[in-house]
Design a protein around this motif. Structure first.
Motif, PDB file in Angstrom:
ATOM      1  N   GLY A 145      -7.476 -31.781   5.419  1.00 47.71           N
ATOM      2  CA  GLY A 145      -6.839 -32.636   6.406  1.00 47.71           C
ATOM      3  C   GLY A 145      -7.614 -32.716   7.708  1.00 47.71           C
ATOM      4  O   GLY A 145      -8.595 -32.006   7.909  1.00 47.71           O
ATOM      5  N   PRO A 146      -7.157 -33.578   8.611  1.00 45.91           N
ATOM      6  CA  PRO A 146      -7.824 -33.707   9.906  1.00 45.91           C
ATOM      7  C   PRO A 146      -7.700 -32.408  10.705  1.00 45.91           C
ATOM      8  O   PRO A 146      -6.625 -31.810  10.776  1.00 45.91           O
ATOM      9  N   ARG A 147      -8.811 -31.990  11.304  1.00 44.02           N
ATOM     10  CA  ARG A 147      -8.828 -30.766  12.107  1.00 44.02           C
ATOM     11  C   ARG A 147     -10.025 -30.822  13.044  1.00 44.02           C
ATOM     12  O   ARG A 147     -11.019 -31.489  12.761  1.00 44.02           O
ATOM     13  N   ALA A 148      -9.894 -30.113  14.162  1.00 44.58           N
ATOM     14  CA  ALA A 148     -10.968 -30.110  15.155  1.00 44.58           C
ATOM     15  C   ALA A 148     -10.897 -28.845  15.981  1.00 44.58           C
ATOM     16  O   ALA A 148      -9.831 -28.232  16.122  1.00 44.58           O
ATOM     17  N   LEU A 149     -12.039 -28.460  16.526  1.00 48.59           N
ATOM     18  CA  LEU A 149     -12.134 -27.326  17.439  1.00 48.59           C
ATOM     19  C   LEU A 149     -12.863 -27.819  18.690  1.00 48.59           C
ATOM     20  O   LEU A 149     -13.936 -28.414  18.588  1.00 48.59           O
ATOM     21  N   ALA A 150     -12.253 -27.586  19.843  1.00 48.65           N
ATOM     22  CA  ALA A 150     -12.850 -27.975  21.121  1.00 48.65           C
ATOM     23  C   ALA A 150     -13.198 -26.712  21.893  1.00 48.65           C
ATOM     24  O   ALA A 150     -12.532 -25.676  21.756  1.00 48.65           O
ATOM     25  N   VAL A 151     -14.248 -26.791  22.697  1.00 48.75           N
ATOM     26  CA  VAL A 151     -14.689 -25.650  23.504  1.00 48.75           C
ATOM     27  C   VAL A 151     -14.916 -26.076  24.951  1.00 48.75           C
ATOM     28  O   VAL A 151     -15.197 -27.238  25.228  1.00 48.75           O
ATOM     29  N   SER A 152     -14.803 -25.114  25.837  1.00 52.02           N
ATOM     30  CA  SER A 152     -15.180 -25.288  27.236  1.00 52.02           C
ATOM     31  C   SER A 152     -16.531 -24.611  27.418  1.00 52.02           C
ATOM     32  O   SER A 152     -16.603 -23.376  27.394  1.00 52.02           O
ATOM     33  N   PRO A 153     -17.613 -25.370  27.596  1.00 52.28           N
ATOM     34  CA  PRO A 153     -18.926 -24.753  27.769  1.00 52.28           C
ATOM     35  C   PRO A 153     -19.013 -23.821  28.981  1.00 52.28           C
ATOM     36  O   PRO A 153     -19.740 -22.844  28.952  1.00 52.28           O
ATOM     37  N   ALA A 154     -18.256 -24.084  30.017  1.00 50.64           N
ATOM     38  CA  ALA A 154     -18.348 -23.271  31.235  1.00 50.64           C
ATOM     39  C   ALA A 154     -17.527 -21.993  31.173  1.00 50.64           C
ATOM     40  O   ALA A 154     -17.933 -20.971  31.714  1.00 50.64           O
ATOM     41  N   THR A 155     -16.364 -22.033  30.515  1.00 50.30           N
ATOM     42  CA  THR A 155     -15.456 -20.891  30.590  1.00 50.30           C
ATOM     43  C   THR A 155     -15.373 -20.055  29.327  1.00 50.30           C
ATOM     44  O   THR A 155     -14.864 -18.940  29.364  1.00 50.30           O
ATOM     45  N   GLY A 156     -15.793 -20.587  28.197  1.00 49.93           N
ATOM     46  CA  GLY A 156     -15.637 -19.862  26.938  1.00 49.93           C
ATOM     47  C   GLY A 156     -14.291 -20.108  26.280  1.00 49.93           C
ATOM     48  O   GLY A 156     -14.018 -19.604  25.201  1.00 49.93           O
ATOM     49  N   ARG A 157     -13.427 -20.893  26.901  1.00 47.14           N
ATOM     50  CA  ARG A 157     -12.123 -21.213  26.303  1.00 47.14           C
ATOM     51  C   ARG A 157     -12.324 -22.136  25.102  1.00 47.14           C
ATOM     52  O   ARG A 157     -13.346 -22.793  24.972  1.00 47.14           O
ATOM     53  N   TRP A 158     -11.300 -22.225  24.265  1.00 43.72           N
ATOM     54  CA  TRP A 158     -11.385 -23.046  23.061  1.00 43.72           C
ATOM     55  C   TRP A 158      -9.986 -23.360  22.565  1.00 43.72           C
ATOM     56  O   TRP A 158      -9.009 -22.747  22.995  1.00 43.72           O
ATOM     57  N   GLY A 159      -9.893 -24.332  21.659  1.00 42.34           N
ATOM     58  CA  GLY A 159      -8.616 -24.680  21.059  1.00 42.34           C
ATOM     59  C   GLY A 159      -8.832 -25.420  19.757  1.00 42.34           C
ATOM     60  O   GLY A 159      -9.845 -26.079  19.562  1.00 42.34           O
ATOM     61  N   ILE A 160      -7.849 -25.309  18.866  1.00 45.30           N
ATOM     62  CA  ILE A 160      -7.892 -25.968  17.568  1.00 45.30           C
ATOM     63  C   ILE A 160      -6.731 -26.951  17.483  1.00 45.30           C
ATOM     64  O   ILE A 160      -5.630 -26.672  17.955  1.00 45.30           O
ATOM     65  N   GLY A 161      -6.998 -28.097  16.863  1.00 40.59           N
ATOM     66  CA  GLY A 161      -5.963 -29.079  16.592  1.00 40.59           C
ATOM     67  C   GLY A 161      -6.019 -29.477  15.135  1.00 40.59           C
ATOM     68  O   GLY A 161      -7.100 -29.536  14.541  1.00 40.59           O
ATOM     69  N   THR A 162      -4.858 -29.747  14.545  1.00 41.17           N
ATOM     70  CA  THR A 162      -4.805 -30.171  13.149  1.00 41.17           C
ATOM     71  C   THR A 162      -3.876 -31.366  13.016  1.00 41.17           C
ATOM     72  O   THR A 162      -3.063 -31.643  13.891  1.00 41.17           O
ATOM     73  N   GLY A 163      -4.022 -32.069  11.890  1.00 45.98           N
ATOM     74  CA  GLY A 163      -3.156 -33.207  11.607  1.00 45.98           C
ATOM     75  C   GLY A 163      -3.607 -34.451  12.344  1.00 45.98           C
ATOM     76  O   GLY A 163      -4.725 -34.521  12.867  1.00 45.98           O
ATOM     77  N   ALA A 173      -5.424 -28.229  23.633  1.00 44.30           N
ATOM     78  CA  ALA A 173      -5.269 -26.776  23.467  1.00 44.30           C
ATOM     79  C   ALA A 173      -6.351 -26.032  24.240  1.00 44.30           C
ATOM     80  O   ALA A 173      -6.093 -24.995  24.866  1.00 44.30           O
ATOM     81  N   CYS A 174      -7.569 -26.546  24.221  1.00 48.88           N
ATOM     82  CA  CYS A 174      -8.675 -25.932  24.966  1.00 48.88           C
ATOM     83  C   CYS A 174      -8.394 -25.992  26.463  1.00 48.88           C
ATOM     84  O   CYS A 174      -8.539 -24.995  27.174  1.00 48.88           O
ATOM     85  N   ALA A 175      -7.972 -27.156  26.959  1.00 53.35           N
ATOM     86  CA  ALA A 175      -7.702 -27.317  28.388  1.00 53.35           C
ATOM     87  C   ALA A 175      -6.561 -26.406  28.841  1.00 53.35           C
ATOM     88  O   ALA A 175      -6.600 -25.852  29.942  1.00 53.35           O
ATOM     89  N   LYS A 176      -5.563 -26.247  27.983  1.00 55.07           N
ATOM     90  CA  LYS A 176      -4.409 -25.401  28.312  1.00 55.07           C
ATOM     91  C   LYS A 176      -4.789 -23.919  28.359  1.00 55.07           C
ATOM     92  O   LYS A 176      -4.204 -23.145  29.103  1.00 55.07           O
ATOM     93  N   ALA A 177      -5.792 -23.521  27.591  1.00 59.40           N
ATOM     94  CA  ALA A 177      -6.223 -22.118  27.522  1.00 59.40           C
ATOM     95  C   ALA A 177      -6.993 -21.752  28.788  1.00 59.40           C
ATOM     96  O   ALA A 177      -8.206 -21.846  28.846  1.00 59.40           O
ATOM     97  N   GLY A 178      -6.291 -21.393  29.812  1.00 59.33           N
ATOM     98  CA  GLY A 178      -6.952 -20.953  31.039  1.00 59.33           C
ATOM     99  C   GLY A 178      -7.360 -22.082  31.962  1.00 59.33           C
ATOM    100  O   GLY A 178      -8.163 -21.883  32.856  1.00 59.33           O
ATOM    101  N   GLY A 179      -6.828 -23.275  31.754  1.00 59.16           N
ATOM    102  CA  GLY A 179      -7.100 -24.378  32.658  1.00 59.16           C
ATOM    103  C   GLY A 179      -8.521 -24.926  32.594  1.00 59.16           C
ATOM    104  O   GLY A 179      -9.029 -25.445  33.568  1.00 59.16           O
ATOM    105  N   ALA A 180      -9.156 -24.831  31.456  1.00 57.49           N
ATOM    106  CA  ALA A 180     -10.526 -25.347  31.313  1.00 57.49           C
ATOM    107  C   ALA A 180     -10.513 -26.867  31.486  1.00 57.49           C
ATOM    108  O   ALA A 180      -9.707 -27.560  30.891  1.00 57.49           O
TER     109      ALA A 180
END
Length: 189
Positions: A145-163, A173-180
């Motif tokens: 299925g559809p899925r993706a992983l996003a990263v913050s190059p500056a902070t090391g934060r990341w997030g996964i989305g599916t569907g 999800a990446c932006a929410k993880a520590g305000g990236a």
């Protein structure tokens, strides 16, 4: 000067690598195991052999990618000694460590990077993720299925989305993880 050139090259390389996300299959081939890290202590004149040994021992438990910054005038036992870890590249970790070291430094000489933490057996690859993001990718990315992983190059934060809307979900999800605020897609299927 050498560090500035390495950092600039790292920014260009990271930007090029993240310009187009790779597939999950491609990512699996590029990523290192999320556990074991190795430490490289740089040959700087103001560190003694005991300092180098102590740094190697203390920093070896940090997750990759990491960097250690020290105020040369203050030595290791200073609040300006900073280890930034769990970034997506050593260049990003170096920028983070230097920024905090400079804020805390009381000595006259600017802070210097004295070491790096990388995955065991590290060699440059088109995609690099922090130890935590690598572990998350392996555990939660999925195979269908559809899925993706996003990263913050500056902070090391990341997030996964599916569907449906997986890319947008991963970026959120990446932006929410520590305000990236600089999240980009790194892996997408």
């Amino acid at each position: 000067m050498r560090l500035a050139m390495v950092a600039a090259l790292g920014i260009l390389t990271a930007g090029a690598a993240l310009a187009q996300p790779v597939t999950g299959r491609e990512a699996k081939k590029m990523l290192f195991p999320p556990a074991k890290a190795e430490v490289e202590i740089l040959p700087v004149a103001f560190l003694s052999e005991n300092d180098r040994a102590l740094l190697r021992m203390v920093v070896s438990e940090q997750p990759y990618y990491g960097a250690i910054a020290v105020s040369p005038d203050e030595g290791l036992a200073s609040e300006a000694t900073i280890a930034a870890a769990n970034h997506h590249t050593t260049e990003a970790a170096a920028r983070a460590a230097l920024a905090v070291c400079e804020e805390k430094r009381k000595g006259r000489a600017p802070c210097a990077i004295v070491g790096f933490v990388r995955p065991k057996g590290w060699k440059s690859r088109p995609l690099s993720l922090s130890s935590d993001a690598t572990e998350g990718f392996r555990a939660d990315y999925g195979a269908r299925g559809p899925r993706a992983l996003a990263v913050s190059p500056a902070t090391g934060r990341w997030g996964i989305g599916t569907g449906a809307g997986a890319g947008e979900k991963a970026l959120a999800a990446c932006a929410k993880a520590g305000g990236a605020g600089d999240c980009v897609l790194a892996v997408a299927d």
